[in-house]
Design a protein around this motif. Structure first.
Motif, mmCIF file in Angstrom:
data_model
loop_
_atom_site.group_PDB
_atom_site.id
_atom_site.type_symbol
_atom_site.label_atom_id
_atom_site.label_comp_id
_atom_site.label_asym_id
_atom_site.label_seq_id
_atom_site.Cartn_x
_atom_site.Cartn_y
_atom_site.Cartn_z
ATOM 1 N N GLY A 89 -8.504 -21.401 -3.408
ATOM 2 C CA GLY A 89 -8.268 -20.544 -2.259
ATOM 3 C C GLY A 89 -8.066 -21.297 -0.958
ATOM 4 O O GLY A 89 -7.986 -20.696 0.100
ATOM 5 N N ASP B 118 -8.196 -11.967 2.289
ATOM 6 C CA ASP B 118 -7.484 -12.332 1.067
ATOM 7 C C ASP B 118 -6.173 -11.569 0.953
ATOM 8 O O ASP B 118 -5.259 -12.003 0.252
ATOM 9 C CB ASP B 118 -8.353 -12.053 -0.162
ATOM 10 C CG ASP B 118 -9.424 -13.113 -0.336
ATOM 11 O OD1 ASP B 118 -9.074 -14.284 -0.550
ATOM 12 O OD2 ASP B 118 -10.615 -12.777 -0.238
ATOM 13 N N GLY C 174 -9.285 -18.054 2.215
ATOM 14 C CA GLY C 174 -9.555 -16.620 2.229
ATOM 15 C C GLY C 174 -11.045 -16.366 2.358
ATOM 16 O O GLY C 174 -11.729 -17.009 3.139
ATOM 17 N N ARG D 104 -14.059 -4.955 -4.056
ATOM 18 C CA ARG D 104 -14.341 -6.139 -3.253
ATOM 19 C C ARG D 104 -15.755 -6.079 -2.686
ATOM 20 O O ARG D 104 -16.406 -5.046 -2.683
ATOM 21 C CB ARG D 104 -13.337 -6.226 -2.100
ATOM 22 C CG ARG D 104 -11.889 -6.404 -2.535
ATOM 23 C CD ARG D 104 -11.629 -7.786 -3.089
ATOM 24 N NE ARG D 104 -12.072 -8.830 -2.170
ATOM 25 C CZ ARG D 104 -11.390 -9.220 -1.104
ATOM 26 N NH1 ARG D 104 -10.228 -8.667 -0.823
ATOM 27 N NH2 ARG D 104 -11.853 -10.174 -0.322
ATOM 28 N N SER E 105 -15.272 -7.571 2.821
ATOM 29 C CA SER E 105 -13.823 -7.440 2.754
ATOM 30 C C SER E 105 -13.330 -6.322 3.667
ATOM 31 O O SER E 105 -13.870 -5.218 3.670
ATOM 32 C CB SER E 105 -13.397 -7.142 1.313
ATOM 33 O OG SER E 105 -12.105 -6.583 1.258
ATOM 34 N N THR F 59 -13.919 -11.338 -5.797
ATOM 35 C CA THR F 59 -13.725 -12.138 -4.591
ATOM 36 C C THR F 59 -12.334 -12.015 -3.982
ATOM 37 O O THR F 59 -12.113 -12.466 -2.872
ATOM 38 C CB THR F 59 -13.995 -13.630 -4.870
ATOM 39 O OG1 THR F 59 -13.129 -14.070 -5.920
ATOM 40 C CG2 THR F 59 -15.434 -13.840 -5.284
ATOM 41 N N GLY F 60 -11.384 -11.404 -4.686
ATOM 42 C CA GLY F 60 -10.046 -11.298 -4.117
ATOM 43 C C GLY F 60 -9.086 -10.539 -5.007
ATOM 44 O O GLY F 60 -9.441 -10.050 -6.089
ATOM 45 N N ASN F 61 -7.838 -10.428 -4.539
ATOM 46 C CA ASN F 61 -6.800 -9.699 -5.266
ATOM 47 C C ASN F 61 -6.606 -10.215 -6.691
ATOM 48 O O ASN F 61 -6.486 -9.433 -7.631
ATOM 49 C CB ASN F 61 -5.468 -9.809 -4.515
ATOM 50 C CG ASN F 61 -5.447 -9.023 -3.222
ATOM 51 O OD1 ASN F 61 -5.829 -7.862 -3.175
ATOM 52 N ND2 ASN F 61 -5.001 -9.653 -2.155
#
Length: 290
Positions: free
Chosen positions: A17, A37, A63, A156, A160, A182-184
């Motif tokens: 990241g 993110d 991110g 998330r 976020s 933690t993200g997409n």
């Protein structure tokens, strides 16, 4: 981070990241960008293209969520915070208390997509039903689709901006059973592997990367049951503001960092920068600093 040397004028490292684009010269002022993110892939592309134009440009991008980016500004650990939400009243008070002036920029419009496994027999959903799913009131797909499967939610962390955005738009508290990713990328991989999964990601993230959309599908959203469903990847719907889950994307810049950051911000607003923003599945709005 392990360093490698190349014969070009710049060095690019991308790991866990974090992206670093920097010139092979000690005089360039390094810029630190942290946060959303939703915006990180776009920021990486913009930085790579800008570095071709300015070999002395140096930036590190990571991110971790909008809240982390904003906290990093407060702690002096970033020059720019990417955020998919506006500052909270508490955050505004913290910046004032610490006497940290900011510049706020809206540079694009984003839409949040809700994804399910492509084998799930569902194409669209209304926001009332969606809220009941994400809050845990509806626990099995059999209540709305012709399939008997327990619903698994991929979301998330509370830091976020997307998490906060969805929570406020639906006026819900998320189910305690929701998985915090933690993200997409993690959300997409989770739904790809889970026929009963549902998650939310930046529409631009899915639209820009065809591989991200494999084995998942984007649900069309109805604001009211009697209205036509709208897609987050339909430019006409976004431009007409018919899609319920669309929002501005922000960049918060420390005033003391403005001089070294401004050339990059100017590039984002240029024809080349705007073209890259649109190629990533985001939408251009003509707001300047706010």
């Amino acid at each position: 981070m392990k360093r490698t040397h190349a014969h070009s004028t710049r060095l690019i490292v991308y790991s866990i990241g974090l992206l670093t684009v920097m010139a092979c010269t000690p005089k360039s002022p390094a810029i630190k960008m942290k946060g959303s993110d939703t915006e990180v892939n776009l920021a990486v592309t913009l930085a790579e293209k800008y570095t071709i134009m300015d070999p002395d440009f140096s930036i590190a991008i990571s991110g971790g969520g909008s809240g982390l980016g904003i906290t990093s500004l407060l702690n002096g650990q970033a020059d720019i915070a990417n955020s998919s939400r506006p500052l909270s009243q508490e955050e505004v008070a913290q910046f004032k208390q610490k006497n940290i002036p900011l510049r706020s920029i809206v540079f694009a419009e984003d839409a949040t997509a809700f994804i399910v496994h492509d084998a799930l027999p569902l194409e669209e959903i209304d926001i009332e039903t969606l809220g009941k799913i994400l809050s845990g009131e509806i626990k099995n797909w059999s209540e709305i689709a012709d399939v008997q499967l327990p619903i698994n939610i991929y979301g998330r962390q509370s830091s976020s901006g997307t998490h906060s955005f969805i929570k406020k738009k639906l006026k819900i508290e998320f189910s305690n059973a929701a998985k915090e990713m933690t993200g997409n990328a993690q959300i997409i991989e989770g739904v790809k592997a889970d026929r009963s999964g549902i998650g939310y990601v930046g529409a631009g993230y899915v639209a820009h990367d065809p591989s991200a959309g494999q084995h998942v599908k984007i649900l069309k959203i109805k604001q009211h049951k009697q209205e036509p469903a709208q897609s987050p990847i339909d430019p006409e719907a976004i431009n007409a503001r018919r899609y319920y889950f669309q929002r501005p994307l922000y960049q918060y810049v420390l005033e003391k960092s403005w001089d070294k950051v401004k050339p990059f911000i100017d590039f984002e607003k240029s024809a080349a920068g705007r073209s890259l923003i649109e190629e990533h599945g985001y939408y251009i709005i003509d707001n300047d600093e706010i």
